[in-house]
Scaffold this active site. Structure first.
Site, PDB file in Angstrom:
ATOM      1  N   ASN A  70       1.542  -6.269   8.673  1.00 18.25           N
ATOM      2  CA  ASN A  70       0.468  -5.015   8.794  1.00 18.25           C
ATOM      3  C   ASN A  70       0.692  -3.842   7.734  1.00 18.25           C
ATOM      4  OD1 ASN A  70      -1.784  -3.267  10.139  1.00 18.25           O
ATOM      5  ND2 ASN A  70      -0.017  -2.200  11.158  1.00 18.25           N
ATOM      6  N   HIS A 103       0.235   0.368   7.199  1.00 22.03           N
ATOM      7  CA  HIS A 103      -0.212   1.352   8.248  1.00 22.03           C
ATOM      8  C   HIS A 103       0.019   2.687   7.129  1.00 22.03           C
ATOM      9  CE1 HIS A 103      -0.094   3.969  11.655  1.00 22.03           C
ATOM     10  NE2 HIS A 103       0.819   4.806  11.146  1.00 22.03           N
ATOM     11  N   SER A 135       2.987   1.992   4.847  1.00 18.92           N
ATOM     12  CA  SER A 135       4.122   1.088   4.850  1.00 18.92           C
ATOM     13  C   SER A 135       3.616  -0.127   5.093  1.00 18.92           C
ATOM     14  CB  SER A 135       4.728   1.470   6.150  1.00 18.92           C
ATOM     15  OG  SER A 135       5.426   2.921   6.052  1.00 18.92           O
ATOM     16  N   ASP A 159       3.085  -0.510  15.431  1.00 22.95           N
ATOM     17  CA  ASP A 159       3.561   0.042  14.165  1.00 22.95           C
ATOM     18  C   ASP A 159       5.187  -0.140  14.054  1.00 22.95           C
ATOM     19  OD1 ASP A 159       0.894   0.227  13.340  1.00 22.95           O
ATOM     20  OD2 ASP A 159       0.937   2.370  14.142  1.00 22.95           O
TER      21      ASP A 159
HETATM   22  C1  GRF Z   1      -5.936   1.732   6.046  1.00 25.22           C
HETATM   23  O1  GRF Z   1      -5.613   2.994   6.003  1.00 25.22           O
HETATM   24  C2  GRF Z   1      -4.929   0.903   6.832  1.00 25.22           C
HETATM   25  O2  GRF Z   1      -3.673   1.398   6.634  1.00 25.22           O
HETATM   26  C3  GRF Z   1      -5.145   1.401   8.149  1.00 25.22           C
HETATM   27  O3  GRF Z   1      -6.702   1.286   8.231  1.00 25.22           O
HETATM   28  C4  GRF Z   1      -7.301   1.640   6.944  1.00 25.22           C
HETATM   29  C5  GRF Z   1      -8.136   0.275   6.640  1.00 25.22           C
HETATM   30  O4  GRF Z   1      -8.682   0.532   5.573  1.00 25.22           O
HETATM   31  N1  GRF Z   1      -4.356   0.356   9.083  1.00 25.22           N
HETATM   32  P1  GRF Z   1      -9.784  -0.710   5.045  1.00 25.22           P
HETATM   33  O5  GRF Z   1     -10.456  -1.180   6.004  1.00 25.22           O
HETATM   34  O6  GRF Z   1      -9.007  -1.550   4.348  1.00 25.22           O
HETATM   35  O7  GRF Z   1     -10.501  -0.018   3.814  1.00 25.22           O
END
Ligand code: GRF
Length: 194
Positions: A112, A114, A141, A150
């Site tokens: 994932n 984050h 991260s 997370d």
């Molecule tokens: C990103 O900031 C990711 O870290 C978080 O959700 C957002 C997704 O952005 N989990 P995208 O859909 O990839 O533009």
């Protein structure tokens, strides 16, 4: 010149719920000659996820699962992933939490990304929290997914300086740029180190 013999790309599924900029970025990464991944499919819980448009012209399967009856749906997804021989799942803005059952039964790696320097600021509104706490740095991260939100082992992080003039929106924009650099690097790291 030496040829890469027997180099097999890892069959990858991307899970998204929204804009999909990380998905788009991973598609570009997967097209690089020495990329360790091949994106087979994208899965979303949200049929209206904007990021789904990036499948077009890319020979990537698109699958919507609505996560209504969770256990039941998850077993369907697991079957679908198995059928497509998926070895790596990259969560990229996927807004559902995968259950213990799913994580245990999926026979591969789950990553994932984050938007914070974990273990700080799990969950939502990470940029508001970092600004409110007057942190000097925010960032992102990439971590392994376990059944706690997370919380899996951190693979790589990238720092982003918080400016005095930042608001959550401006900071989010710069962190997202950092995410696009970090995710491919972290995938490379974990697949080569396996
Ligand atoms: C990103 O900031 C990711 O870290 C978080 O959700 C957002 C997704 O952005 N989990 P995208 O859909 O990839 O533009």
């Amino acid at each position: 010149m030496a040829k890469l013999v027997g180099f097999k790309k890892t069959r990858t599924a991307i899970f998204i719920s929204g804009a999909g900029s990380n998905f788009k970025n991973l598609i570009n990464f997967s097209k690089k000659k020495n990329s360790p991944i091949k994106i087979i499919l994208v899965l979303s819980n949200n049929p209206k996820a904007k990021g789904l448009k990036y499948v077009s012209g890319n020979r990537i399967k698109k699958k919507i699962f609505k996560f209504i009856n969770k256990r039941n749906k998850e077993n369907h997804i697991l079957k679908y992933l198995k059928k497509n021989k998926i070895d790596l799942i990259c969560l990229a803005g996927f807004m559902k939490i995968l259950s213990k059952n799913f994580i245990k039964k999926f026979n591969g790696l789950i990553l994932n990304i984050h938007p914070s320097l974990l273990p700080k600021y799990k969950g939502l509104n990470t940029h508001e929290k970092a600004i409110r706490n007057k942190d000097k740095y925010s960032g992102c991260s990439v971590h392994l997914v376990n059944s706690k939100l997370d919380s899996g082992k951190i693979i790589m992080q990238k720092k982003v300086r918080i400016l005095k003039t930042d608001n959550p929106k401006t900071l989010a924009k710069r962190v997202l740029k950092a995410e696009h650099i970090l995710y491919p690097k972290a995938i490379g790291k974990i697949l080569i180190n396996l």
